[in-house]
Scaffold this motif. Structure first.
Motif, mmCIF file in Angstrom:
data_model
loop_
_atom_site.group_PDB
_atom_site.id
_atom_site.type_symbol
_atom_site.label_atom_id
_atom_site.label_comp_id
_atom_site.label_asym_id
_atom_site.label_seq_id
_atom_site.Cartn_x
_atom_site.Cartn_y
_atom_site.Cartn_z
ATOM 1 N N LYS A 124 0.720 -1.153 0.011
ATOM 2 C CA LYS A 124 -0.120 0.070 0.203
ATOM 3 C C LYS A 124 0.914 1.175 -0.145
ATOM 4 C CE LYS A 124 -2.410 1.018 3.680
ATOM 5 N NZ LYS A 124 -3.531 0.923 4.593
ATOM 6 N N VAL A 125 0.688 2.315 -0.593
ATOM 7 C CA VAL A 125 1.163 3.617 -0.691
ATOM 8 C C VAL A 125 -0.056 4.488 -0.185
ATOM 9 C CG1 VAL A 125 2.352 5.394 -2.229
ATOM 10 C CG2 VAL A 125 2.552 2.644 -2.727
ATOM 11 N N LEU A 126 0.417 5.381 0.798
ATOM 12 C CA LEU A 126 -0.464 6.733 1.218
ATOM 13 C C LEU A 126 0.413 7.832 0.505
ATOM 14 C CD1 LEU A 126 -0.246 5.814 5.351
ATOM 15 C CD2 LEU A 126 -1.994 5.396 3.274
ATOM 16 N N SER A 127 -0.595 8.219 -0.538
ATOM 17 C CA SER A 127 0.028 9.421 -1.287
ATOM 18 C C SER A 127 -0.552 10.673 -0.791
ATOM 19 C CB SER A 127 -0.476 9.303 -2.737
ATOM 20 O OG SER A 127 -0.232 10.423 -3.399
ATOM 21 N N ILE A 128 0.670 11.468 -0.354
ATOM 22 C CA ILE A 128 0.433 12.724 0.273
ATOM 23 C C ILE A 128 0.676 14.222 -1.003
ATOM 24 C CG2 ILE A 128 1.071 14.646 2.162
ATOM 25 C CD1 ILE A 128 2.137 12.270 3.645
ATOM 26 N N LYS A 129 -0.427 14.802 -1.080
ATOM 27 C CA LYS A 129 -0.168 15.695 -2.124
ATOM 28 C C LYS A 129 -0.584 17.015 -1.447
ATOM 29 C CE LYS A 129 0.291 13.264 -5.844
ATOM 30 N NZ LYS A 129 1.544 13.156 -6.861
ATOM 31 N N ASP A 130 0.538 18.002 -1.093
ATOM 32 C CA ASP A 130 0.102 18.912 -0.452
ATOM 33 C C ASP A 130 1.463 19.889 -0.712
ATOM 34 O OD1 ASP A 130 0.402 20.881 2.122
ATOM 35 O OD2 ASP A 130 -0.589 19.277 3.335
ATOM 36 N N GLU A 131 0.828 21.375 -0.870
ATOM 37 C CA GLU A 131 1.862 22.315 -1.358
ATOM 38 C C GLU A 131 2.596 22.637 -0.259
ATOM 39 O OE1 GLU A 131 -0.151 25.836 -2.962
ATOM 40 O OE2 GLU A 131 -1.023 24.656 -4.593
ATOM 41 N N ASN A 132 2.239 22.483 0.859
ATOM 42 C CA ASN A 132 3.088 22.842 2.294
ATOM 43 C C ASN A 132 4.271 21.910 2.281
ATOM 44 O OD1 ASN A 132 1.634 24.634 3.570
ATOM 45 N ND2 ASN A 132 0.196 23.323 4.138
ATOM 46 N N LEU A 133 4.531 20.877 1.426
ATOM 47 C CA LEU A 133 5.743 20.003 1.496
ATOM 48 C C LEU A 133 6.335 20.080 -0.046
ATOM 49 C CD1 LEU A 133 3.854 16.763 3.242
ATOM 50 C CD2 LEU A 133 5.313 18.629 4.167
ATOM 51 N N SER A 134 6.042 21.038 -0.656
ATOM 52 C CA SER A 134 6.752 21.162 -2.031
ATOM 53 C C SER A 134 8.147 21.435 -1.844
ATOM 54 C CB SER A 134 6.145 22.569 -2.731
ATOM 55 O OG SER A 134 6.291 23.716 -2.083
ATOM 56 N N THR A 135 8.664 21.916 -0.752
ATOM 57 C CA THR A 135 10.060 21.867 -0.593
ATOM 58 C C THR A 135 10.208 21.098 0.806
ATOM 59 O OG1 THR A 135 9.926 24.082 0.668
ATOM 60 C CG2 THR A 135 10.565 23.901 -2.061
ATOM 61 N N PHE A 136 11.405 20.663 0.973
ATOM 62 C CA PHE A 136 11.779 19.781 2.163
ATOM 63 C C PHE A 136 11.892 20.561 3.277
ATOM 64 C CE2 PHE A 136 14.712 17.959 5.351
ATOM 65 C CZ PHE A 136 13.984 16.696 5.586
ATOM 66 N N ASN A 137 11.083 20.254 4.551
ATOM 67 C CA ASN A 137 11.280 20.937 5.739
ATOM 68 C C ASN A 137 11.101 19.823 6.736
ATOM 69 O OD1 ASN A 137 9.818 22.117 8.233
ATOM 70 N ND2 ASN A 137 10.248 23.971 7.459
ATOM 71 N N ALA A 138 12.345 19.672 7.412
ATOM 72 C CA ALA A 138 12.239 18.501 8.527
ATOM 73 C C ALA A 138 11.019 18.306 9.373
ATOM 74 C CB ALA A 138 13.715 18.582 9.194
ATOM 75 N N LYS A 139 10.850 19.361 9.917
ATOM 76 C CA LYS A 139 9.758 19.314 10.952
ATOM 77 C C LYS A 139 8.142 19.003 10.208
ATOM 78 C CE LYS A 139 7.595 22.041 14.937
ATOM 79 N NZ LYS A 139 7.811 23.309 15.636
ATOM 80 N N LYS A 140 8.125 19.571 8.949
ATOM 81 C CA LYS A 140 6.647 19.333 8.319
ATOM 82 C C LYS A 140 6.603 18.100 7.986
ATOM 83 C CE LYS A 140 5.715 24.197 6.872
ATOM 84 N NZ LYS A 140 5.652 25.047 5.772
ATOM 85 N N TYR A 141 7.896 17.526 7.351
ATOM 86 C CA TYR A 141 8.078 16.241 6.825
ATOM 87 C C TYR A 141 7.610 15.177 8.072
ATOM 88 C CZ TYR A 141 9.003 16.869 1.896
ATOM 89 O OH TYR A 141 8.574 17.100 0.437
#
Length: 320
Positions: A56-73
């Motif tokens: 299974k793959v949980l696909s996350i599509k979110d503009e807040n994660l368009s660039t890497f940010n350790a805390k957000k990821y």
């Protein structure tokens, strides 16, 4: 209770490390008689991860994660782990994963072991083998927490195709706020990156100047390799700091590392020690790098490298 895997991607495409961690997680899942669930962030063709063992793959599509940010990821992966009830989470040993893994460990109250090189030798107690002392030794480490996070050392397990298929589910976790904002990212395109490279061609001060880097790039092009350099070279401005490998630069765990005109300072050797085969070309037979090398050529790089390029091109032409 599946094994959860964070799969890294760039510009929508999965990195080689993503396929390796899924392959590795599948091996653990078989040991524990369970399945693999992958987390894909803003990636295309998420179902392709089924080829490497994900069910299974949980696909996350979110503009807040368009660039890497350790805390957000980390918060996104934490949400996925809790959603799946995962007791084992696998990440790679990239710079990004090493940044987010401790934050994820805090959020999940989990034990985190980095630089793991093999599948667990035991499930109860959960025991993994990791490299230690800048890859000069190994440690068998027990993880006693309920949730366990494994950081797989790059190129230590390999990519294994299982030929399966994965179901893809949209997943929208809550994303933590972060005090860091990325305004822009400049990236080199159409080149093999050091992190993903199976072969790395690296140059040092023995090349005498940036004007001589053409043969390094040509050799790398013939081999399909990434280019790199020693710290003094990047400090002198001959090459960008993004190519600096070593203990204070980027770590390298390639299958083949070719060092041209690099003496082999201890900090450089510490950063490339995980590479499987090391080839050194240097005029100084007493260069420290020869002691760590699998193969060494004592000779002038300006004579050796062009001949090596010529021979490789001829070999490729014969086997095309």
């Amino acid at each position: 209770m599946s094994i959860l895997v964070y799969t890294e991607s760039e510009n929508g495409k999965f990195k080689k490390a993503a396929h390796e961690v899924v392959s590795y997680a599948k091996a653990i899942a078989d040991q524990m008689d369970t399945t693999v669930t992958a987390v894909a962030v803003n990636a295309d063709n998420a179902e392709s991860l089924g080829t490497y063992g994900a069910s299974k793959v949980l696909s996350i599509k979110d503009e807040n994660l368009s660039t890497f940010n350790a805390k957000k990821y980390a918060s996104a992966i934490e949400g996925a782990a809790k959603n799946e009830g995962a007791k084992v989470v696998v990440v790679s040993s990239s710079a990004n994963s090493k940044y987010l893994a401790p934050l994820l460990a805090v959020g999940l109250n989990a034990g985190y072991v980095s630089n793991v090189v093999e599948t667990p030798s035991n499930i109860t107690p959960f025991t993994v083998k990791r490299s230690a002392f800048t890859n000069k030794a190994f440690a068998n480490t027990e993880i006693t927490t309920d949730v366990k996070i494994i950081g797989l050392s790059n190129n230590s397990y390999g990519v294994v195709e299982h030929g399966g298929s994965a179901t893809v589910e949209d997943f929208s976790p809550s994303i933590a706020e972060s005090g860091i904002n990325v305004e822009s990212v400049d990236k080199v395109t159409d080149k093999v990156t050091i992190a993903d490279a199976e072969i790395v061609v690296s140059g040092g001060r023995g090349l005498k100047g940036p004007e001589n880097w053409g043969m390094v790039e040509e050799l790398a092009d013939v081999l399909g390799a990434a280019t790199a350099c020693s710290k003094p070279v990047s400090d002198l401005g001959w090459r960008p700091h993004s190519e600096h490998v070593g203990q204070t630069g980027k770590p390298v765990a390639s299958n083949l590392y070719i060092a041209i005109g690099i003496s082999g300072a201890i900090q450089h050797l510490a950063g490339i020690n995980s590479s499987k085969v090391k080839v050194v070309i240097n005029t100084d037979p007493e260069a420290p790098f020869f002691k760590a090398a699998d193969y060494g050529v004592v000779g002038d790089a300006f004579e050796v490298v062009p001949q090596l390029i010529e021979k490789l091109k001829a070999f490729k032409a014969q086997n095309a």
